[in-house]
Design an enzyme around this catalytic site. Structure first.
Site, PDB file in Angstrom:
ATOM      1  N   ALA A  13      84.649  40.272  34.705  1.00  0.00           N
ATOM      2  CA  ALA A  13      85.729  39.944  33.762  1.00  0.00           C
ATOM      3  C   ALA A  13      87.055  40.569  34.173  1.00  0.00           C
ATOM      4  CB  ALA A  13      85.335  40.421  32.358  1.00  0.00           C
ATOM      5  N   ALA A  14      87.239  40.781  35.495  1.00  0.00           N
ATOM      6  CA  ALA A  14      88.438  41.493  35.944  1.00  0.00           C
ATOM      7  C   ALA A  14      89.577  40.562  36.321  1.00  0.00           C
ATOM      8  CB  ALA A  14      88.091  42.396  37.127  1.00  0.00           C
ATOM      9  N   GLY A  15      89.275  39.278  36.520  1.00  0.00           N
ATOM     10  CA  GLY A  15      90.303  38.344  36.995  1.00  0.00           C
ATOM     11  C   GLY A  15      91.339  38.048  35.922  1.00  0.00           C
ATOM     12  N   ARG A  19      94.965  30.310  36.625  1.00  0.00           N
ATOM     13  CA  ARG A  19      95.069  28.884  36.320  1.00  0.00           C
ATOM     14  C   ARG A  19      95.164  28.606  34.816  1.00  0.00           C
ATOM     15  NH1 ARG A  19      90.015  27.584  40.184  1.00  0.00           N
ATOM     16  NH2 ARG A  19      89.654  29.784  39.739  1.00  0.00           N
ATOM     17  N   GLN A  78      87.745  47.544  38.169  1.00  0.00           N
ATOM     18  CA  GLN A  78      88.036  47.003  39.508  1.00  0.00           C
ATOM     19  C   GLN A  78      89.568  46.938  39.579  1.00  0.00           C
ATOM     20  OE1 GLN A  78      87.295  42.827  40.055  1.00  0.00           O
ATOM     21  NE2 GLN A  78      87.186  42.982  42.287  1.00  0.00           N
ATOM     22  N   GLY A  83      88.033  39.845  44.751  1.00  0.00           N
ATOM     23  CA  GLY A  83      86.985  38.832  44.811  1.00  0.00           C
ATOM     24  C   GLY A  83      85.740  39.225  44.021  1.00  0.00           C
ATOM     25  N   GLY A 143      81.474  26.200  43.847  1.00  0.00           N
ATOM     26  CA  GLY A 143      80.844  26.498  45.123  1.00  0.00           C
ATOM     27  C   GLY A 143      79.641  25.583  45.316  1.00  0.00           C
ATOM     28  N   ARG A 439     111.164  32.574 -25.205  1.00  0.00           N
ATOM     29  CA  ARG A 439     112.078  31.534 -24.733  1.00  0.00           C
ATOM     30  C   ARG A 439     113.118  31.341 -25.831  1.00  0.00           C
ATOM     31  NH1 ARG A 439     107.307  27.568 -26.094  1.00  0.00           N
ATOM     32  NH2 ARG A 439     107.938  26.951 -28.183  1.00  0.00           N
TER      33      ARG A 439
HETATM   34  C1  UD1 Z   1      82.997  31.266  41.232  1.00  0.00           C
HETATM   35  C2  UD1 Z   1      82.038  31.169  42.417  1.00  0.00           C
HETATM   36  C3  UD1 Z   1      81.651  29.712  42.627  1.00  0.00           C
HETATM   37  C4  UD1 Z   1      81.018  29.150  41.373  1.00  0.00           C
HETATM   38  C5  UD1 Z   1      81.925  29.356  40.159  1.00  0.00           C
HETATM   39  C6  UD1 Z   1      81.161  29.035  38.907  1.00  0.00           C
HETATM   40  C7  UD1 Z   1      82.601  32.963  43.976  1.00  0.00           C
HETATM   41  C8  UD1 Z   1      83.237  33.298  45.255  1.00  0.00           C
HETATM   42  N1  UD1 Z   1      82.655  31.692  43.595  1.00  0.00           N
HETATM   43  O1  UD1 Z   1      84.163  30.551  41.579  1.00  0.00           O
HETATM   44  O2  UD1 Z   1      80.732  29.592  43.710  1.00  0.00           O
HETATM   45  O3  UD1 Z   1      80.716  27.779  41.524  1.00  0.00           O
HETATM   46  O4  UD1 Z   1      82.372  30.729  40.071  1.00  0.00           O
HETATM   47  O5  UD1 Z   1      81.979  29.046  37.774  1.00  0.00           O
HETATM   48  O6  UD1 Z   1      82.050  33.832  43.306  1.00  0.00           O
HETATM   49  N2  UD1 Z   1      86.411  38.103  38.931  1.00  0.00           N
HETATM   50  C9  UD1 Z   1      86.461  39.475  38.955  1.00  0.00           C
HETATM   51  N3  UD1 Z   1      87.073  40.100  39.999  1.00  0.00           N
HETATM   52  C10 UD1 Z   1      87.616  39.415  41.029  1.00  0.00           C
HETATM   53  C11 UD1 Z   1      87.553  38.009  41.013  1.00  0.00           C
HETATM   54  C12 UD1 Z   1      86.937  37.381  39.955  1.00  0.00           C
HETATM   55  O7  UD1 Z   1      85.984  40.140  38.039  1.00  0.00           O
HETATM   56  O8  UD1 Z   1      88.147  40.072  41.949  1.00  0.00           O
HETATM   57  C13 UD1 Z   1      85.764  37.440  37.791  1.00  0.00           C
HETATM   58  C14 UD1 Z   1      86.709  36.503  37.063  1.00  0.00           C
HETATM   59  O9  UD1 Z   1      87.350  37.210  36.009  1.00  0.00           O
HETATM   60  C15 UD1 Z   1      85.779  35.420  36.562  1.00  0.00           C
HETATM   61  C16 UD1 Z   1      84.627  35.418  37.535  1.00  0.00           C
HETATM   62  O10 UD1 Z   1      84.725  36.617  38.275  1.00  0.00           O
HETATM   63  O11 UD1 Z   1      85.279  35.725  35.261  1.00  0.00           O
HETATM   64  C17 UD1 Z   1      84.690  34.219  38.501  1.00  0.00           C
HETATM   65  O12 UD1 Z   1      85.912  34.240  39.209  1.00  0.00           O
HETATM   66  P1  UD1 Z   1      86.723  32.920  39.536  1.00  0.00           P
HETATM   67  O13 UD1 Z   1      87.923  33.304  40.311  1.00  0.00           O
HETATM   68  O14 UD1 Z   1      86.916  32.132  38.304  1.00  0.00           O
HETATM   69  O15 UD1 Z   1      85.692  32.195  40.505  1.00  0.00           O
HETATM   70  P2  UD1 Z   1      85.560  30.637  40.785  1.00  0.00           P
HETATM   71  O16 UD1 Z   1      86.628  30.218  41.726  1.00  0.00           O
HETATM   72  O17 UD1 Z   1      85.435  29.903  39.520  1.00  0.00           O
HETATM   73 CA    CA Z   2      85.681  30.418  37.454  1.00  0.00          CA
END
Ligand code: UD1
Ligand code: CA
Length: 476
Positions: A13-15, A19, A78, A83, A143, A439
């Site tokens: 949940a770090a992202g 988008r 993180q 990634g 993926g 009134r």
């Molecule tokens: C990811 C998968 C993909 C899969 C899809 C399913 C990878 C490389 N790809 O892609 O194969 O089909 O999910 O939904 O794993 N996050 C972190 N730290 C980071 C990056 C991401 O905690 O450094 C978390 C995000 O907050 C998110 C989750 O990981 O909740 C997935 O990240 P996201 O960037 O959405 O991956 P996708 O491109 O969707």
């Molecule tokens: Ca995703």
């Protein structure tokens, strides 16, 4: 008896969720009464979990605060989001010596069923890695998962790294994985950034783990990942169908389900009819035999049995049994309504309590008031609760009646069995069993019109509006 290995879970949940185009961390975006993160946590019920990690980064404090009510969660920072593989690497110091399994879930995959995860954990026994997969008609963005004939994983390639030919593969990675931790612990340090985004991909670990098995989900709708607002809306649609189907199966009538939205947090009793254009949200409970709508919104409120609510808005309030509400009633701010009350047309009730059998039937504002039982509030009665600085309380005893167009200037206490004359503006308390009229007396001047002399329009059946104002003999 088979002894279960210990199970830890990690939610990524770090992202930021770039988008989504939002400053709110993606996992905190609301989806029908819960945040995405709460949905993921919800899907874990039914699993015996020893440790629960949430990997936080972007908006870490906000995410921690939102999940603070669950003391079983351990937050791991993180600091830089390099990634999904890098996110899981952050667990290395926390799980040293852990001999069990680690279930990894993307924080943006909210629709998973608890049974699906239980099934995945069971299928995992004896594997180094087990991956949840789905076959999608439109696999774009996910993926792609490549396996041999025995569902043994050979490779996972991100959409953006796929050749046009590889993109034809419609088997996708759901973002849900079960790992044997000692094996994953060895594989994590080997991850590279050899991909289009130059990130550490968790999916690369399958290159180092064996056996790594793919397991298809029964219902591909469960694995929807939320990367943008369009997918958020799509997930809402899936949830709505799921929730409404379950309600109809349980005996709730939904008239025109497509025009109705119901959060999955809402509880509805038997023999309830939900009319079109009605929306039920949050921690709401609807008792047996109610008829709600058309055109109503009920949020974080509890309705007793046999209540009708027509074209009304009920927020953060409680309504007893057999009340008739609306059309156009607005309850808010912890209004508490007894049994058999009649509220509406065009009535607002805020932060007030109403005893059993009390009616506020037409055009009223009742705010910061405590009304006893069988009170009758006449049409157009207003509690004037605000002096421009502070709010004040109005108290009305049992069986009292206010005449039409009464104004009760708070703070004020009206006893029980009181009658208030229509058009009164009351500024002082009224003791029980009395009549209060405040009134000006009606003044009637017989023959007054005649004294002004014949109007130019006399005999035409219309009056001259100027006759009183312009005639110096008339004293009003
Ligand atoms: C990811 C998968 C993909 C899969 C899809 C399913 C990878 C490389 N790809 O892609 O194969 O089909 O999910 O939904 O794993 N996050 C972190 N730290 C980071 C990056 C991401 O905690 O450094 C978390 C995000 O907050 C998110 C989750 O990981 O909740 C997935 O990240 P996201 O960037 O959405 O991956 P996708 O491109 O969707
Ligand atoms: Ca995703």
């Amino acid at each position: 008896m088979i002894t279960q290995p210990p199970l830890a879970i990690a939610i990524l949940a770090a992202g930021k969720g770039t988008r989504m185009r939002s400053s709110l961390p993606k996992v905190l975006h609301p989806l029908g009464g819960r945040s995405l993160l709460e949905w993921v946590l919800q899907s874990l019920r039914g699993l015996a979990i020893d440790r629960k990690f949430v990997i936080v980064g972007y908006g870490a404090d906000q995410v921690k605060q939102a999940a603070a009510s669950d003391p079983s969660l351990e937050f791991v920072l993180q600091a830089e989001q390099l990634g999904t593989g890098h996110a899981v690497q952050q667990l290395l110091p926390h799980l040293q010596g852990f001999e069990g399994d680690l279930l990894v879930l993307n924080g943006d995959v909210p629709l998973l069923r608890a049974e699906t995860l239980q099934h995945l954990v069971e299928r995992h026994r004896g594997n180094a890695a087990t991956l949840l997969t789905a076959r999608l008609a439109n696999p774009g963005g996910y993926g792609r998962v490549f396996c041999d004939a025995k569902d043994q994983l050979t490779q996972i390639i991100e959409d953006r790294d796929c050749s046009p030919e590889q993109k034809q593969n419609n088997r996708v990675n759901a973002g849900v994985y079960c790992f044997h931790w000692p094996a994953l612990e060895q594989a994590l340090p080997k991850l590279s950034t050899n991909n289009d985004q130059q990130e550490y991909y968790l999916t690369e670990v399958v290159d180092y783990l064996s056996p790594a098995i793919a397991v298809d989900v029964a219902d591909a709708g469960e694995i929807l990942g939320i990367n943008n607002r369009k997918q958020l809306a799509g997930a809402y649609g899936v949830l709505q169908r799921r929730c409404k189907d379950a309600l109809m199966e349980a005996g709730v009538t939904l008239v025109d389900p497509d025009s109705i939205t119901i959060d999955d947090t809402v509880e509805i009793g038997p023999e309830v009819i939900i009319e079109p254009q009605t929306h039920l949200r949050g921690q709401t409970k609807i008792g047996a035999g109610c008829r709600i709508g058309p055109g109503s919104l009920i949020e974080n409120s509890t309705l007793g049995e046999g209540v009708t609510a027509l074209y009304s808005v009920i927020l953060d309030s409680r309504v007893g049994d057999h009340c008739r509400i609306g059309p156009y009633t607005h309850l808010r701010g912890q209004a508490v309504v007894g049994d058999r009350c009649r509220l509406g047309n065009f009535v607002e009730i805020k932060k007030s309590s109403l005893g059993n059998g009390t009616n506020v039937s037409h055009l009223s504002y009742i705010g910061d008031a405590a009304l006893g039982e069988q009170v009758n509030i006449g049409a157009g009665t207003i509690t004037a609760n605000y002096d421009g600085v502070n709010k004040h309380k109005t108290v009305i005893g049992d069986r009292s009646k206010t005449g039409s167009n009464s104004v009760l200037v708070a703070p004020i206490t009206i006893g029980s069995d009181v009658t208030i004359g229509a058009g009164s503006t009351l500024t002082q308390d009224v003791p029980s069993q009395s009549l209060a009229v405040a009134r000006s007396r009606q003044v009637v001047k017989p023959g007054w019109h005649a004294k002004t002399g014949p109007s130019p329009n006399a005999g035409l059946g219309t009056e001259s509006s100027e006759s009183a104002a312009n005639n110096p003999e008339v004293k009003l």
